[in-house]
Design a protein around this motif. Sequence first.
Motif, mmCIF file in Angstrom:
data_model
loop_
_atom_site.group_PDB
_atom_site.id
_atom_site.type_symbol
_atom_site.label_atom_id
_atom_site.label_comp_id
_atom_site.label_asym_id
_atom_site.label_seq_id
_atom_site.Cartn_x
_atom_site.Cartn_y
_atom_site.Cartn_z
ATOM 1 N N ARG A 1 0.747 -1.324 0.108
ATOM 2 C CA ARG A 1 -0.013 -0.182 -0.157
ATOM 3 C C ARG A 1 0.894 1.429 -0.001
ATOM 4 O O ARG A 1 0.335 2.451 -0.676
ATOM 5 N N CYS A 2 1.974 1.276 0.426
ATOM 6 C CA CYS A 2 2.805 2.464 0.741
ATOM 7 C C CYS A 2 4.384 2.122 0.852
ATOM 8 O O CYS A 2 4.703 1.054 1.049
ATOM 9 N N LEU A 3 5.149 3.212 0.252
ATOM 10 C CA LEU A 3 6.361 3.063 0.272
ATOM 11 C C LEU A 3 7.343 4.036 0.852
ATOM 12 O O LEU A 3 6.634 5.319 0.689
ATOM 13 N N ALA A 4 8.291 4.209 1.469
ATOM 14 C CA ALA A 4 9.248 5.456 1.779
ATOM 15 C C ALA A 4 10.640 4.931 1.619
ATOM 16 O O ALA A 4 11.050 3.838 1.979
ATOM 17 N N TYR A 5 11.585 5.757 1.469
ATOM 18 C CA TYR A 5 13.004 5.557 1.229
ATOM 19 C C TYR A 5 13.702 6.490 2.069
ATOM 20 O O TYR A 5 13.607 7.625 2.338
ATOM 21 N N ASN A 6 14.697 5.797 2.777
ATOM 22 C CA ASN A 6 15.829 6.339 3.876
ATOM 23 C C ASN A 6 17.061 6.650 3.239
ATOM 24 O O ASN A 6 17.696 5.743 3.130
ATOM 25 N N THR A 7 17.308 7.791 2.793
ATOM 26 C CA THR A 7 18.631 8.018 2.275
ATOM 27 C C THR A 7 19.718 7.750 3.151
ATOM 28 O O THR A 7 20.815 7.316 2.700
ATOM 29 N N PHE A 8 19.527 7.845 4.666
ATOM 30 C CA PHE A 8 20.593 7.701 5.654
ATOM 31 C C PHE A 8 20.901 6.372 5.668
ATOM 32 O O PHE A 8 22.165 5.935 5.636
ATOM 33 N N PHE B 1 -1.315 1.617 5.565
ATOM 34 C CA PHE B 1 -1.433 2.583 4.546
ATOM 35 C C PHE B 1 -0.481 3.284 4.199
ATOM 36 O O PHE B 1 -0.383 4.123 3.106
ATOM 37 N N THR B 2 0.316 3.764 5.309
ATOM 38 C CA THR B 2 1.331 5.056 5.302
ATOM 39 C C THR B 2 2.474 4.868 6.059
ATOM 40 O O THR B 2 2.380 4.101 7.288
ATOM 41 N N VAL B 3 3.782 4.943 5.338
ATOM 42 C CA VAL B 3 4.858 4.873 6.002
ATOM 43 C C VAL B 3 5.712 6.127 5.720
ATOM 44 O O VAL B 3 5.832 6.637 4.725
ATOM 45 N N ALA B 4 6.398 6.725 6.983
ATOM 46 C CA ALA B 4 7.097 7.939 6.591
ATOM 47 C C ALA B 4 8.338 7.939 7.449
ATOM 48 O O ALA B 4 8.243 7.766 8.718
ATOM 49 N N TYR B 5 9.530 8.150 6.933
ATOM 50 C CA TYR B 5 10.935 8.377 7.667
ATOM 51 C C TYR B 5 10.843 9.780 7.966
ATOM 52 O O TYR B 5 10.792 10.749 7.201
#
Length: 307
Positions: free
Chosen positions: A147-154, A189-193
């Motif tokens: 349902r949702c994606l988030a990328y962590n640059t670090f 439904f939602t992921v956020a770094y």
Amino acid sequence: MAGKVQVQKLTTLTGHRDCVYTLEQSGKNSTFFSAAGDGMVAAWNLNEPEIGELVAQVSSSIYALRYVPERNLLLIGQNQEGVQVIDLDNKQVLKSVALPKVAIFDICHVAGQHKAFVAMGNGGICVLNSESFELKTIIRKSDQSVRCLAYNTFSDELAAGYSDNTVRVFDAGSLDLKYELKSHTNSVFTVAYSPDGKLLLTGGRDAHLRVWEVEQEYKERGYLIAHMYTINHITYSPDGTHFATCSMDKSIKLWDAQTFKLLKVIDKVRNASHGTSVNKLFWSAHKNQLVSCSDDRTISVWDINLG
């Protein structure tokens, strides 16, 4: 404390003929995109918000947009139809990427690796080369929707929320599965770094906002019952000091990112907000304005004064 946050509705944007599902940034702080169940993608300028410009029209509903700043492209996830790549400089379709004929719930772009990840309704994450937009591989760890994606640059990690109540964290380079986070009791439904990459916030149908410590192998710090119903989206303020959540309960909530204290509730009664589910938020660096979209077919622009 809570009294210090002032919220004023600046304008309501209309023009979509169906539920507005998603909002996305552009290359300018003042411009953003919206997409809806009507297959229309519109560009809006916060300096002249009443005038929307049609960027693309596709044959199916759209849940996912992603802007690619290096090349000024917009990726459109057409449900059942794959991804359309729009060249915004000359407003042309650069490429149509055929994918499995299922819903596309989210798209995430990792610039340094020339990768775009596409969250699919069949439980797959399609990995595209974001130069050629060829399909490289599909990661499948569940038969239920991503349902949702988030990328962590670090940490170079990709977090994905699934309808099997699990958050899975992958190494974005090797695509290896690193962690499975199983505290949610319903679809995620939602992921956020957090902007500093140290925390992962997750939410979904169980209305719980959960907080995970990235550097402690995603140990759960705790949770809040943040809304009455499904949390649809979490977004951080441009400076990272606050975040906002929106929900199927028709409300938007503003939170302190350090203390997790609730600072403000934006709803229909107090602020003439949306009358139905609030689906997505976009917190712009343009005058700290927060944009929300809803099943009620409208987009609202909010002036957020954090005092």
